[in-house]
Design a protein around this motif. Structure first.
Motif, PDB file in Angstrom:
ATOM      1  N   CYS A   6       0.821  -1.206   0.000  1.00  0.00           N
ATOM      2  CA  CYS A   6       0.000   0.000   0.000  1.00  0.00           C
ATOM      3  C   CYS A   6       0.860   1.263   0.000  1.00  0.00           C
ATOM      4  O   CYS A   6       0.734   2.124  -0.873  1.00  0.00           O
ATOM      5  CB  CYS A   6      -0.934  -0.014   1.198  1.00  0.00           C
ATOM      6  N   ASN A  11      -7.985   7.110  -4.175  1.00  0.00           N
ATOM      7  CA  ASN A  11      -7.688   6.257  -3.019  1.00  0.00           C
ATOM      8  C   ASN A  11      -8.884   6.119  -2.088  1.00  0.00           C
ATOM      9  O   ASN A  11      -9.319   5.007  -1.756  1.00  0.00           O
ATOM     10  CB  ASN A  11      -6.480   6.823  -2.285  1.00  0.00           C
ATOM     11  N   ILE A  26     -11.550   2.724  -1.390  1.00  0.00           N
ATOM     12  CA  ILE A  26     -11.390   1.895  -0.187  1.00  0.00           C
ATOM     13  C   ILE A  26     -12.676   1.142   0.164  1.00  0.00           C
ATOM     14  O   ILE A  26     -12.660  -0.094   0.300  1.00  0.00           O
ATOM     15  CB  ILE A  26     -10.891   2.742   1.001  1.00  0.00           C
ATOM     16  N   THR A  66      -4.466   0.967  -3.233  1.00  0.00           N
ATOM     17  CA  THR A  66      -5.752   0.809  -2.552  1.00  0.00           C
ATOM     18  C   THR A  66      -6.211  -0.639  -2.573  1.00  0.00           C
ATOM     19  O   THR A  66      -6.738  -1.155  -1.577  1.00  0.00           O
ATOM     20  CB  THR A  66      -6.809   1.712  -3.210  1.00  0.00           C
TER      21      THR A  66
END
Length: 309
Positions: free
Chosen positions: A87, A107, A111, A171
């Motif tokens: 990440c 990003n 998520i 991500t």
């Protein structure tokens, strides 16, 4: 704990307050990370942050006599490399090669999406109409929130595209690692998982930094003094020690999707800090975006209704 578990309303309130604290702390890490990375290369900062955090988690485990052994060592290593190493490596590279606002939108909006999709593949999450609606609302809110911070994405063409692609990979690595971590926090105390993941992730990030970045004595001196030290200190104590341990606990209690909804709350905190602390501009559409993101979180942060048996 038994008394709390016996009262569902109290337990749910505790989880919500923990979630709110985590989201606020991680919202404040944006400016802390800027202070630290202004002083030293970003991957090096990330590695130092995690190694220092692992020392605190290790001391916590020793004082509390927390069991560190696990029967899932290979899963622990894979989860650590996904959540931290993969990440941070791709994310920092991507942010360095694309407009910060666009990188943040990609990003943060992905998520919850990827947490839901990867979790569904592993049988850990469910895809519901309410969750899809929340993700859509949150993504719209993020775009509005960062509408004046996106810059001109076309100015560097391919380089920006590669940077944003790296953010997508980062991500995915994070979401995948969170799902892989969930069985670990069922077997081990969250603080033990945090110790191993920060230690493994920190050492691997430092190895990458030594191979790819130039870290001189001047950078080290700047990092451990003034604003660099203040930024690093909050990243370690707030972002890792508090935020990450709470996240792992919520991962066990709520699952990756709900725990990952901080992505719709932390940016609100970050922008508010930017306006108050740094005098950044704030307009009508950004305010609308913040309201939409908070509404998206409220839509699914509450527990799913279960029919009476």
């Amino acid at each position: 704990m038994n008394a709390i578990e016996g009262r569902p309303g109290t337990a749910q309130l505790l989880r919500f307050l923990a979630f709110l604290a985590m989201a606020i702390v991680w919202g404040l890490t944006w400016i802390s990370a800027k202070w630290a990375t202004d002083a030293a290369p970003p991957v090096f900062v990330a590695g130092i942050r995690l190694v220092l955090a692992s020392l605190f988690f290790g001391a916590w485990c020793l004082l509390a006599r927390v069991r560190l052994a696990t029967g899932q060592a290979s899963r622990l290593v894979v989860a650590s490399l996904l959540v931290n190493t993969g990440c941070y490596s791709f994310l920092f590279w991507g942010v360095a090669h694309s407009p910060t606002g666009l990188a943040a939108i990609v990003n943060l909006s992905l998520i919850p999406v990827l947490s839901m999709l990867v979790g569904a593949l592993y049988g850990e999450e469910t895809i519901s109409a309410r969750r899809i609606a929340a993700v859509a609302l949150g993504a719209v809110g993020l775009v509005l929130l960062f509408s004046t911070r996106t810059g001109d994405a076309a100015r560097e063409g391919t380089q920006v595209g590669l940077g944003l692609a790296a953010v997508v990979v980062a991500t995915l690595s994070y979401a995948w690692g969170a799902i892989v971590s969930k069985p670990l926090v069922r077997e081990m105390p969250p603080v033990a998982v945090a110790f191993w993941q920060t230690l493994i992730g920190g050492i691997s990030l430092l190895a990458i930094s030594l191979a790819a970045e130039r870290v001189g004595a001047g950078a080290l001196a700047a990092l451990f003094s003034g604003r660099g030290l203040a930024g690093l200190g909050f990243l370690v104590l707030g972002g890792s020690l508090v935020g990450f341990s709470v996240y792992l606990w919520l991962l066990r209690e709520w699952g990756a999707f709900r725990a990952g909804l901080y992505a719709f709350v932390s940016p609100v905190i970050a922008v508010a800090v930017g306006v108050i602390w740094a005098g950044e501009s704030f307009g009508l559409w950004e305010g609308v975006g913040m309201a939409i993101m908070l509404a998206a979180t409220a839509l699914v942060v509450q527990p799913d209704k279960v029919s009476a048996s």
